[in-house]
Scaffold this motif. Structure first.
Motif, PDB file in Angstrom:
ATOM      1  N   ASP A 155       0.886  -1.242   0.118  1.00 23.69           N
ATOM      2  CA  ASP A 155       0.017   0.000   0.014  1.00 23.69           C
ATOM      3  C   ASP A 155       0.973   1.213   0.121  1.00 23.69           C
ATOM      4  N   SER A 156       2.026   1.143  -0.259  1.00 26.37           N
ATOM      5  CA  SER A 156       3.112   2.427  -0.195  1.00 26.37           C
ATOM      6  C   SER A 156       3.205   2.755  -1.726  1.00 26.37           C
ATOM      7  N   PRO A 157       3.325   4.167  -1.942  1.00 27.22           N
ATOM      8  CA  PRO A 157       3.882   4.553  -3.312  1.00 27.22           C
ATOM      9  C   PRO A 157       5.296   4.668  -3.213  1.00 27.22           C
ATOM     10  N   ILE A 158       5.893   4.417  -2.331  1.00 30.07           N
ATOM     11  CA  ILE A 158       7.404   4.615  -2.316  1.00 30.07           C
ATOM     12  C   ILE A 158       8.197   3.148  -2.660  1.00 30.07           C
ATOM     13  N   VAL A 159       8.982   3.273  -3.499  1.00 25.80           N
ATOM     14  CA  VAL A 159       9.920   2.297  -3.840  1.00 25.80           C
ATOM     15  C   VAL A 159      11.361   2.254  -3.335  1.00 25.80           C
ATOM     16  N   GLN A 160      11.672   1.131  -3.010  1.00 24.49           N
ATOM     17  CA  GLN A 160      13.311   1.188  -2.687  1.00 24.49           C
ATOM     18  C   GLN A 160      13.884   0.541  -3.996  1.00 24.49           C
ATOM     19  N   ALA A 161      15.197   0.935  -4.649  1.00 28.30           N
ATOM     20  CA  ALA A 161      15.706   0.400  -5.716  1.00 28.30           C
ATOM     21  C   ALA A 161      17.182   0.029  -5.220  1.00 28.30           C
ATOM     22  N   VAL A 162      17.301  -1.244  -5.360  1.00 30.06           N
ATOM     23  CA  VAL A 162      18.596  -1.764  -5.086  1.00 30.06           C
ATOM     24  C   VAL A 162      19.447  -1.919  -6.259  1.00 30.06           C
TER      25      VAL A 162
END
Length: 196
Positions: A46-53
């Motif tokens: 439910d989050s609009p934030i993405v973590q990019a690795v």
């Protein structure tokens, strides 16, 4: 197959920076010779934030995902490459994510600078198996890797558990060694994450 669903709209991406580690990278240039970008993105349901690795320079810690989280792979080859992406699930099944029309209509080979998202947007992958380790391999080669194609075809068509286990073992060994046994034509990146 690994399950897919549409995730929430992305409004912000946070880059997870790695150190100077070479963990999980194999082959000439340790994958950097083959890819301009190779990114594992994860998003809470439910989050609009993405973590990019950045998988070409991954952080030392393992990321843990739950069945509520989404993930996907973004790749961009430096030159035209035949790319194969496999995931060994925590339940012990090997899934070919690319090339695979179930996840993306894009065929091999990928062109130089061709940005590809797996699965194709707006879909994301998510985990629905048991807790444990998930392993992903990204293999790139200037020529088709028929050995991988043939082994995987035999694996998914195998009618009995014993032959399937034997073929899986051979496939995993090939994935682990393809960059070392064919350094002139293949590079590979391996990434491990957890399902909790």
């Amino acid at each position: 197959l690994i399950a897919q669903r549409v995730g929430p709209d992305v409004v912000q991406t946070t880059v997870v920076k790695g150190g100077e580690k070479e963990k999980g990278e194999k082959g000439p240039g340790r994958g950097q010779a083959a890819f301009r970008q190779l990114v594992f993105e994860l998003q809470q349901q439910d989050s609009p934030i993405v973590q990019a690795v950045d998988l070409l320079n991954p952080p030392g810690e393992l990321h843990a995902l739950t069945p509520a989280d989404n993930y996907r792979l973004i790749l961009e080859p430096v030159q035209e490459r035949h790319v194969h992406v496999y995931q060994l699930t925590s339940s012990g099944s090997l899934v070919q994510i690319f090339p695979n029309p179930a996840y993306s209509p894009v065929p091999n080979p990928l062109g130089a600078g061709q940005l590809t998202t797996l699965p194709a947007e707006p879909n994301w992958l998510y985990l629905d198996g048991k807790p444990g380790e998930e392993r992903m391999w990204v293999v790139a080669s200037p020529q088709p890797l028929r050995e991988l194609d043939d082994l995987y075809a035999q694996y998914i068509q195998s009618p009995d558990a014993a032959s399937k286990d034997e073929l899986l073992s051979e496939l995993l060994n090939t994935l682990d060694t393809v960059a070392e046994t064919h350094p002139e034509r293949a590079s590979a990146v391996e990434f491990v994450f957890l399902q909790r």
